[in-house]
Scaffold this motif. Structure first.
Motif, PDB file in Angstrom:
ATOM      1  N   SER A  75       0.814  -1.225   0.000  1.00  0.00           N
ATOM      2  CA  SER A  75       0.000   0.000   0.000  1.00  0.00           C
ATOM      3  C   SER A  75       0.847   1.274   0.000  1.00  0.00           C
ATOM      4  CB  SER A  75      -0.928   0.003   1.219  1.00  0.00           C
ATOM      5  OG  SER A  75      -0.137  -0.067   2.410  1.00  0.00           O
ATOM      6  N   ASN A  76       2.165   1.118   0.131  1.00  0.00           N
ATOM      7  CA  ASN A  76       3.059   2.289   0.041  1.00  0.00           C
ATOM      8  C   ASN A  76       3.076   2.914  -1.346  1.00  0.00           C
ATOM      9  OD1 ASN A  76       4.028   2.661   2.577  1.00  0.00           O
ATOM     10  ND2 ASN A  76       6.108   1.931   2.170  1.00  0.00           N
ATOM     11  N   TYR A  77       2.641   2.163  -2.344  1.00  0.00           N
ATOM     12  CA  TYR A  77       2.783   2.597  -3.731  1.00  0.00           C
ATOM     13  C   TYR A  77       1.410   2.749  -4.379  1.00  0.00           C
ATOM     14  CZ  TYR A  77       7.510   1.123  -2.703  1.00  0.00           C
ATOM     15  OH  TYR A  77       8.740   0.986  -2.112  1.00  0.00           O
ATOM     16  N   LEU A  78       1.089   3.938  -4.826  1.00  0.00           N
ATOM     17  CA  LEU A  78      -0.170   4.148  -5.544  1.00  0.00           C
ATOM     18  C   LEU A  78      -0.235   3.272  -6.783  1.00  0.00           C
ATOM     19  CD1 LEU A  78      -0.431   8.030  -5.270  1.00  0.00           C
ATOM     20  CD2 LEU A  78      -1.866   6.331  -4.108  1.00  0.00           C
ATOM     21  N   HIS A  79       0.934   3.010  -7.384  1.00  0.00           N
ATOM     22  CA  HIS A  79       0.967   2.172  -8.590  1.00  0.00           C
ATOM     23  C   HIS A  79       0.336   0.803  -8.333  1.00  0.00           C
ATOM     24  CE1 HIS A  79       2.256   0.647 -12.425  1.00  0.00           C
ATOM     25  NE2 HIS A  79       3.048  -0.259 -11.886  1.00  0.00           N
ATOM     26  N   ASN A  80       0.447   0.312  -7.102  1.00  0.00           N
ATOM     27  CA  ASN A  80      -0.109  -1.009  -6.798  1.00  0.00           C
ATOM     28  C   ASN A  80      -1.634  -1.007  -6.780  1.00  0.00           C
ATOM     29  OD1 ASN A  80       2.433  -2.150  -6.711  1.00  0.00           O
ATOM     30  ND2 ASN A  80       2.648  -1.917  -4.484  1.00  0.00           N
ATOM     31  N   ASN A  81      -2.252   0.177  -6.759  1.00  0.00           N
ATOM     32  CA  ASN A  81      -3.717   0.247  -6.887  1.00  0.00           C
ATOM     33  C   ASN A  81      -4.200  -0.203  -8.258  1.00  0.00           C
ATOM     34  OD1 ASN A  81      -3.834   1.263  -4.312  1.00  0.00           O
ATOM     35  ND2 ASN A  81      -4.030   3.404  -4.960  1.00  0.00           N
ATOM     36  N   THR A  82      -3.308  -0.289  -9.223  1.00  0.00           N
ATOM     37  CA  THR A  82      -3.687  -0.767 -10.562  1.00  0.00           C
ATOM     38  C   THR A  82      -3.844  -2.283 -10.577  1.00  0.00           C
ATOM     39  OG1 THR A  82      -1.387  -1.058 -11.249  1.00  0.00           O
ATOM     40  CG2 THR A  82      -2.370   1.095 -11.653  1.00  0.00           C
ATOM     41  N   GLY A  83      -3.541  -2.939  -9.433  1.00  0.00           N
ATOM     42  CA  GLY A  83      -3.606  -4.398  -9.399  1.00  0.00           C
ATOM     43  C   GLY A  83      -2.226  -5.027  -9.456  1.00  0.00           C
ATOM     44  N   GLU A  84      -1.202  -4.216  -9.711  1.00  0.00           N
ATOM     45  CA  GLU A  84       0.190  -4.705  -9.703  1.00  0.00           C
ATOM     46  C   GLU A  84       0.697  -4.798  -8.261  1.00  0.00           C
ATOM     47  OE1 GLU A  84       1.924  -5.533 -12.308  1.00  0.00           O
ATOM     48  OE2 GLU A  84       1.117  -4.489 -14.042  1.00  0.00           O
ATOM     49  N   ASP A  85       1.802  -5.501  -8.092  1.00  0.00           N
ATOM     50  CA  ASP A  85       2.491  -5.471  -6.790  1.00  0.00           C
ATOM     51  C   ASP A  85       3.970  -5.101  -6.991  1.00  0.00           C
ATOM     52  OD1 ASP A  85       3.594  -7.719  -7.924  1.00  0.00           O
ATOM     53  OD2 ASP A  85       3.197  -9.049  -6.233  1.00  0.00           O
ATOM     54  N   ASN A  86       4.228  -4.352  -8.072  1.00  0.00           N
ATOM     55  CA  ASN A  86       5.625  -4.081  -8.436  1.00  0.00           C
ATOM     56  C   ASN A  86       6.013  -2.603  -8.370  1.00  0.00           C
ATOM     57  OD1 ASN A  86       4.412  -2.976 -10.673  1.00  0.00           O
ATOM     58  ND2 ASN A  86       5.082  -4.560 -12.108  1.00  0.00           N
ATOM     59  N   GLY A  87       5.277  -1.826  -7.572  1.00  0.00           N
ATOM     60  CA  GLY A  87       5.632  -0.410  -7.433  1.00  0.00           C
ATOM     61  C   GLY A  87       7.107  -0.221  -7.093  1.00  0.00           C
ATOM     62  N   ASP A  88       7.580  -1.029  -6.135  1.00  0.00           N
ATOM     63  CA  ASP A  88       8.990  -0.918  -5.723  1.00  0.00           C
ATOM     64  C   ASP A  88       9.935  -1.232  -6.867  1.00  0.00           C
ATOM     65  OD1 ASP A  88       8.081  -3.708  -5.549  1.00  0.00           O
ATOM     66  OD2 ASP A  88      10.085  -4.115  -4.739  1.00  0.00           O
ATOM     67  N   ALA A  89       9.543  -2.150  -7.753  1.00  0.00           N
ATOM     68  CA  ALA A  89      10.440  -2.602  -8.833  1.00  0.00           C
ATOM     69  C   ALA A  89      10.740  -1.467  -9.807  1.00  0.00           C
ATOM     70  CB  ALA A  89       9.816  -3.787  -9.574  1.00  0.00           C
ATOM     71  N   HIS A  90       9.755  -0.593 -10.069  1.00  0.00           N
ATOM     72  CA  HIS A  90       9.984   0.558 -10.942  1.00  0.00           C
ATOM     73  C   HIS A  90      11.042   1.492 -10.343  1.00  0.00           C
ATOM     74  CE1 HIS A  90       6.586   0.043 -13.816  1.00  0.00           C
ATOM     75  NE2 HIS A  90       6.018  -0.588 -12.805  1.00  0.00           N
ATOM     76  N   LEU A  91      11.003   1.643  -9.010  1.00  0.00           N
ATOM     77  CA  LEU A  91      11.942   2.536  -8.342  1.00  0.00           C
ATOM     78  C   LEU A  91      13.343   1.902  -8.273  1.00  0.00           C
ATOM     79  CD1 LEU A  91       9.262   3.912  -7.797  1.00  0.00           C
ATOM     80  CD2 LEU A  91       9.932   4.214  -5.424  1.00  0.00           C
ATOM     81  N   LYS A  92      13.384   0.628  -7.930  1.00  0.00           N
ATOM     82  CA  LYS A  92      14.686  -0.055  -7.858  1.00  0.00           C
ATOM     83  C   LYS A  92      15.386  -0.020  -9.212  1.00  0.00           C
ATOM     84  CE  LYS A  92      13.673  -3.130  -3.968  1.00  0.00           C
ATOM     85  NZ  LYS A  92      12.480  -3.835  -3.491  1.00  0.00           N
ATOM     86  N   ARG A  93      14.626  -0.276 -10.283  1.00  0.00           N
ATOM     87  CA  ARG A  93      15.240  -0.248 -11.612  1.00  0.00           C
ATOM     88  C   ARG A  93      15.767   1.149 -11.936  1.00  0.00           C
ATOM     89  NH1 ARG A  93      14.099  -0.088 -17.337  1.00  0.00           N
ATOM     90  NH2 ARG A  93      13.247   1.941 -17.785  1.00  0.00           N
ATOM     91  N   THR A  94      15.090   2.175 -11.449  1.00  0.00           N
ATOM     92  CA  THR A  94      15.536   3.541 -11.709  1.00  0.00           C
ATOM     93  C   THR A  94      16.906   3.793 -11.068  1.00  0.00           C
ATOM     94  OG1 THR A  94      13.258   4.323 -11.889  1.00  0.00           O
ATOM     95  CG2 THR A  94      14.939   5.979 -11.386  1.00  0.00           C
ATOM     96  N   VAL A  95      17.095   3.314  -9.848  1.00  0.00           N
ATOM     97  CA  VAL A  95      18.400   3.476  -9.192  1.00  0.00           C
ATOM     98  C   VAL A  95      19.501   2.756  -9.982  1.00  0.00           C
ATOM     99  CG1 VAL A  95      19.748   2.976  -7.107  1.00  0.00           C
ATOM    100  CG2 VAL A  95      17.364   3.721  -6.901  1.00  0.00           C
ATOM    101  N   MET A  96      19.212   1.547 -10.438  1.00  0.00           N
ATOM    102  CA  MET A  96      20.243   0.735 -11.105  1.00  0.00           C
ATOM    103  C   MET A  96      20.430   1.122 -12.574  1.00  0.00           C
ATOM    104  SD  MET A  96      21.327  -0.927  -8.589  1.00  0.00           S
ATOM    105  CE  MET A  96      22.511  -2.078  -9.303  1.00  0.00           C
ATOM    106  N   GLY A  97      19.417   1.736 -13.189  1.00  0.00           N
ATOM    107  CA  GLY A  97      19.541   2.201 -14.566  1.00  0.00           C
ATOM    108  C   GLY A  97      18.940   1.252 -15.573  1.00  0.00           C
ATOM    109  N   ARG A  98      18.452   1.813 -16.682  1.00  0.00           N
ATOM    110  CA  ARG A  98      17.815   1.035 -17.749  1.00  0.00           C
ATOM    111  C   ARG A  98      18.810   0.408 -18.702  1.00  0.00           C
ATOM    112  NH1 ARG A  98      16.977   2.884 -23.193  1.00  0.00           N
ATOM    113  NH2 ARG A  98      15.361   1.710 -24.286  1.00  0.00           N
ATOM    114  N   GLU A  99      19.953   1.081 -18.920  1.00  0.00           N
ATOM    115  CA  GLU A  99      20.779   0.757 -20.083  1.00  0.00           C
ATOM    116  C   GLU A  99      22.243   1.004 -19.797  1.00  0.00           C
ATOM    117  OE1 GLU A  99      18.856   3.897 -22.011  1.00  0.00           O
ATOM    118  OE2 GLU A  99      20.521   5.309 -21.796  1.00  0.00           O
TER     119      GLU A  99
END
Lengths: 139, 139, 139
Positions: free
Chosen positions: C77-101
């Motif tokens: 519930s910490n992530y509004l993104h999880n209101n879409t039915g996902e449980d990966n709100g944290d994963a979007h943020l973690k990937r941002t720290v580590m980088g896409r490319e």
């Protein structure tokens, strides 16, 4: 297509420092003779960073304090990586926040920069010789 | 080898906002006529970001709250950079987390994206005109 | 100018994992026959990362713990993104720290790396098939 490659060497006397390397990268671009293309500038070591930001000493101190808050150097036992005999566990994390590389557009033989963009070498585990790679491709 | 360059201008009325710029970047690629190559898209300002993620408003609010936790705007006195008369010390740090630039593959004249990849302009110190650079090289 | 494109597929059985993909990327480069140029390697999904660091298991555990501290998976519930039915709100943020490319120089037909540089796929929302793109341009 033309390509150019050069290594820039640094031997930072402190553990951590930010150093403006923009003029060195510009010299590489002049040497290359490339007018239009892309320039990659990356740390070749995994406890150092190349990034673009402002050349303002207060900001650099803010970066230093902020990174130390996100990934403190001590206690060394906080990092499993330090069990290998290293003391640079924090440096791997700090470099991740700041980034390994920048890609810069080359236009009319110049670094195609906004008004305040400058390239920095970010050292997080210094006191030894380390390298940055400059690779340019274009025409 | 062909190359293409364009500046995209933004004047975000708020201090912070994420704006989907994918269609503008796609138009640049069409204009360029380049079929195979690499596209660089970078903020030309050091308190703004270009990044790739999902176009979902809840996620964008999560990013906003998370970044404000990592590098709060206030108190302004937290940042030595603000002693220069600026109030954007936090914006330099937030942009660092989100990144300055993206490099995207160009394949068959299209942005070679996965199903959810979208390009965003991340503004962290708005209320004035700022630029994004699109540079494409290829054939 | 020549160009090369390949997708690498991964199906990581856990939610999170770091996997060394350097040899797979090297095979792409050999297949391409390109001697001088730039190689782009990016996650095609927005909850995964491609990054360069050390192949040391202690460090990878340090990354895992550090990222979980910066952007915890729970409570969902910490992530509004999880209101879409996902449980990966944290994963979007973690990937941002580590980088896409990552963008890597190609010199003499090889990945132009420092002594410890290795390419990793960082999965933050696994247990399904996901892709990494390798695009190389040069001569």
């Amino acid at each position: 297509m033309r390509s150019y490659r050069k290594e820039l060497w640094f031997d930072i006397p402190a553990r951590r420092e930010f150093r403006n390397i923009t003029s060195q990268v510009e010299r590489c671009l002049q040497e290359s003779g490339i007018q239009e293309g892309l320039l990659l500038c990356n740390a070749m070591h995994i406890t150092a960073s190349v990034f673009i930001n402002d050349d303002e000493s207060g900001l650099h101190q803010d970066f230093e304090r902020w990174l130390e808050g996100l990934a403190p150097h001590e206690p060394l036992s906080n990092y499993l990586h330090n069990n290998t005999g290293e003391d640079n566990g924090d440096a791997h994390l700090k470099r991740t926040v700041m980034g390994r590389e920048v890609v810069v557009a080359v236009t009319g033989g110049r670094l195609d920069f906004g008004p305040w963009e400058q390239i920095f070498y970010g050292e997080f585990d210094g006191r030894r010789r380390k390298r940055v790679l400059v690779k340019i491709i274009g025409e």
